[in-house]
Design a protein around this motif. Structure first.
Motif, PDB file in Angstrom:
ATOM      1  N   MET A   1      54.267 100.248  49.598  1.00 16.95           N
ATOM      2  CA  MET A   1      54.774  98.976  49.148  1.00 16.95           C
ATOM      3  C   MET A   1      55.677  99.230  47.953  1.00 16.95           C
ATOM      4  O   MET A   1      55.331 100.011  47.073  1.00 16.95           O
ATOM      5  CB  MET A   1      53.579  98.097  48.780  1.00 16.95           C
ATOM      6  CG  MET A   1      53.902  96.700  48.385  1.00 16.95           C
ATOM      7  SD  MET A   1      54.369  96.420  46.672  1.00 16.95           S
ATOM      8  CE  MET A   1      53.040  97.093  45.777  1.00 16.95           C
ATOM      9  N   ARG A   2      56.844  98.567  47.967  1.00 20.72           N
ATOM     10  CA  ARG A   2      57.811  98.796  46.903  1.00 20.72           C
ATOM     11  C   ARG A   2      58.655  97.544  46.703  1.00 20.72           C
ATOM     12  O   ARG A   2      59.099  96.916  47.654  1.00 20.72           O
ATOM     13  CB  ARG A   2      58.691  99.974  47.317  1.00 20.72           C
ATOM     14  CG  ARG A   2      59.657 100.450  46.311  1.00 20.72           C
ATOM     15  CD  ARG A   2      60.268 101.782  46.744  1.00 20.72           C
ATOM     16  NE  ARG A   2      60.959 101.708  48.001  1.00 20.72           N
ATOM     17  CZ  ARG A   2      62.288 101.622  48.111  1.00 20.72           C
ATOM     18  NH1 ARG A   2      63.044 101.604  47.051  1.00 20.72           N
ATOM     19  NH2 ARG A   2      62.845 101.564  49.300  1.00 20.72           N
ATOM     20  N   PHE A   3      58.852  97.181  45.428  1.00 17.92           N
ATOM     21  CA  PHE A   3      59.785  96.111  45.065  1.00 17.92           C
ATOM     22  C   PHE A   3      61.161  96.740  44.854  1.00 17.92           C
ATOM     23  O   PHE A   3      61.261  97.775  44.190  1.00 17.92           O
ATOM     24  CB  PHE A   3      59.408  95.469  43.728  1.00 17.92           C
ATOM     25  CG  PHE A   3      58.204  94.591  43.748  1.00 17.92           C
ATOM     26  CD1 PHE A   3      58.243  93.335  44.331  1.00 17.92           C
ATOM     27  CD2 PHE A   3      57.032  94.992  43.129  1.00 17.92           C
ATOM     28  CE1 PHE A   3      57.129  92.512  44.315  1.00 17.92           C
ATOM     29  CE2 PHE A   3      55.914  94.176  43.100  1.00 17.92           C
ATOM     30  CZ  PHE A   3      55.970  92.931  43.699  1.00 17.92           C
ATOM     31  N   VAL A   4      62.195  96.107  45.381  1.00 14.34           N
ATOM     32  CA  VAL A   4      63.562  96.571  45.146  1.00 14.34           C
ATOM     33  C   VAL A   4      64.381  95.376  44.676  1.00 14.34           C
ATOM     34  O   VAL A   4      64.335  94.306  45.292  1.00 14.34           O
ATOM     35  CB  VAL A   4      64.194  97.167  46.432  1.00 14.34           C
ATOM     36  CG1 VAL A   4      65.645  97.521  46.205  1.00 14.34           C
ATOM     37  CG2 VAL A   4      63.395  98.382  46.896  1.00 14.34           C
ATOM     38  N   CYS A   5      65.099  95.558  43.571  1.00 12.31           N
ATOM     39  CA  CYS A   5      65.990  94.476  43.133  1.00 12.31           C
ATOM     40  C   CYS A   5      67.377  95.069  42.890  1.00 12.31           C
ATOM     41  O   CYS A   5      67.520  96.187  42.415  1.00 12.31           O
ATOM     42  CB  CYS A   5      65.451  93.741  41.910  1.00 12.31           C
ATOM     43  SG  CYS A   5      64.935  94.752  40.543  1.00 12.31           S
ATOM     44  N   ARG A   6      68.379  94.290  43.254  1.00 11.52           N
ATOM     45  CA  ARG A   6      69.776  94.727  43.108  1.00 11.52           C
ATOM     46  C   ARG A   6      70.659  93.497  42.966  1.00 11.52           C
ATOM     47  O   ARG A   6      70.230  92.368  43.199  1.00 11.52           O
ATOM     48  CB  ARG A   6      70.200  95.584  44.293  1.00 11.52           C
ATOM     49  CG  ARG A   6      70.128  94.857  45.600  1.00 11.52           C
ATOM     50  CD  ARG A   6      70.436  95.759  46.758  1.00 11.52           C
ATOM     51  NE  ARG A   6      70.597  94.915  47.936  1.00 11.52           N
ATOM     52  CZ  ARG A   6      71.405  95.149  48.915  1.00 11.52           C
ATOM     53  NH1 ARG A   6      72.137  96.230  48.927  1.00 11.52           N
ATOM     54  NH2 ARG A   6      71.491  94.325  49.931  1.00 11.52           N
ATOM     55  N   ASN A   7      71.901  93.738  42.589  1.00  4.92           N
ATOM     56  CA  ASN A   7      72.891  92.671  42.415  1.00  4.92           C
ATOM     57  C   ASN A   7      72.453  91.652  41.356  1.00  4.92           C
ATOM     58  O   ASN A   7      72.370  90.455  41.624  1.00  4.92           O
ATOM     59  CB  ASN A   7      73.192  91.967  43.740  1.00  4.92           C
ATOM     60  CG  ASN A   7      73.735  92.914  44.791  1.00  4.92           C
ATOM     61  OD1 ASN A   7      74.471  93.840  44.470  1.00  4.92           O
ATOM     62  ND2 ASN A   7      73.354  92.710  46.028  1.00  4.92           N
ATOM     63  N   PHE A   8      72.204  92.150  40.167  1.00  4.15           N
ATOM     64  CA  PHE A   8      71.810  91.283  39.060  1.00  4.15           C
ATOM     65  C   PHE A   8      72.952  90.360  38.673  1.00  4.15           C
ATOM     66  O   PHE A   8      74.120  90.736  38.762  1.00  4.15           O
ATOM     67  CB  PHE A   8      71.426  92.128  37.839  1.00  4.15           C
ATOM     68  CG  PHE A   8      70.073  92.745  37.936  1.00  4.15           C
ATOM     69  CD1 PHE A   8      68.991  92.172  37.290  1.00  4.15           C
ATOM     70  CD2 PHE A   8      69.867  93.895  38.681  1.00  4.15           C
ATOM     71  CE1 PHE A   8      67.733  92.736  37.375  1.00  4.15           C
ATOM     72  CE2 PHE A   8      68.615  94.468  38.777  1.00  4.15           C
ATOM     73  CZ  PHE A   8      67.544  93.888  38.116  1.00  4.15           C
ATOM     74  N   GLY A   9      72.596  89.162  38.241  1.00  6.01           N
ATOM     75  CA  GLY A   9      73.610  88.217  37.794  1.00  6.01           C
ATOM     76  C   GLY A   9      73.015  87.117  36.936  1.00  6.01           C
ATOM     77  O   GLY A   9      71.797  86.952  36.848  1.00  6.01           O
TER      78      GLY A   9
END
Length: 143
Positions: A1-9
């Motif tokens: 299980m892994r959280f991925v976050c991208r494209n911060f704004g």
């Protein structure tokens, strides 16, 4: 299980007429968004395009610091969405992540140390994303 976050704004901050250094904590927590996805065994199992990742990181870090951690589950009570947007629930088989928005979705159970390690990695990722936008991330507690 892994959280991925991208494209911060920060899509709403200009509409509010605020700069990041002028914004109160609750505004930063709500307005810093990114695409958040949850991955399991190399495949994406859940995704939300404009998720309040700073708010999630903030509340997860506080949860890890609480006396109930490891005994009680976590439920994100977001300032902008219904409670349960993200949930972490313990069972005899392990800890699972789900969302009230998609009641049929739950990750496979994992050990507590896996959950803690992933939350810490998510916290670092959000803090790095916030810093890359030129905002000091110290308002998010370190998990």
């Amino acid at each position: 299980m892994r959280f991925v976050c991208r494209n911060f704004g920060l899509p709403d901050l200009p509409r509010r007429g605020l700069a990041p250094h002028d914004a109160p904590l609750e505004v930063l927590l709500l307005d810093i968004e990114a695409e958040l996805s949850i991955w399991e065994e190399g495949r994406m199992v859940w995704s939300e395009v404009a998720f309040p990742v700073a708010e999630l990181a903030y509340h997860l870090a506080l949860w890890l610091q609480s006396s109930a951690v490891g005994q009680e589950g976590f439920e994100l009570d977001s300032m902008q969405a219904d409670a349960g947007l993200i949930r972490i629930v313990g069972s005899d088989a392990g800890w699972r992540i789900g969302s009230n928005l998609t009641p049929g979705f739950w990750t496979s159970p994992v050990a507590w140390d896996v959950v803690v390690a992933e939350i810490k990695q998510f916290d670092r990722s959000v803090r790095e994303g916030v810093a890359a936008m030129g905002i000091e991330p110290s308002f998010i507690p370190e998990a």
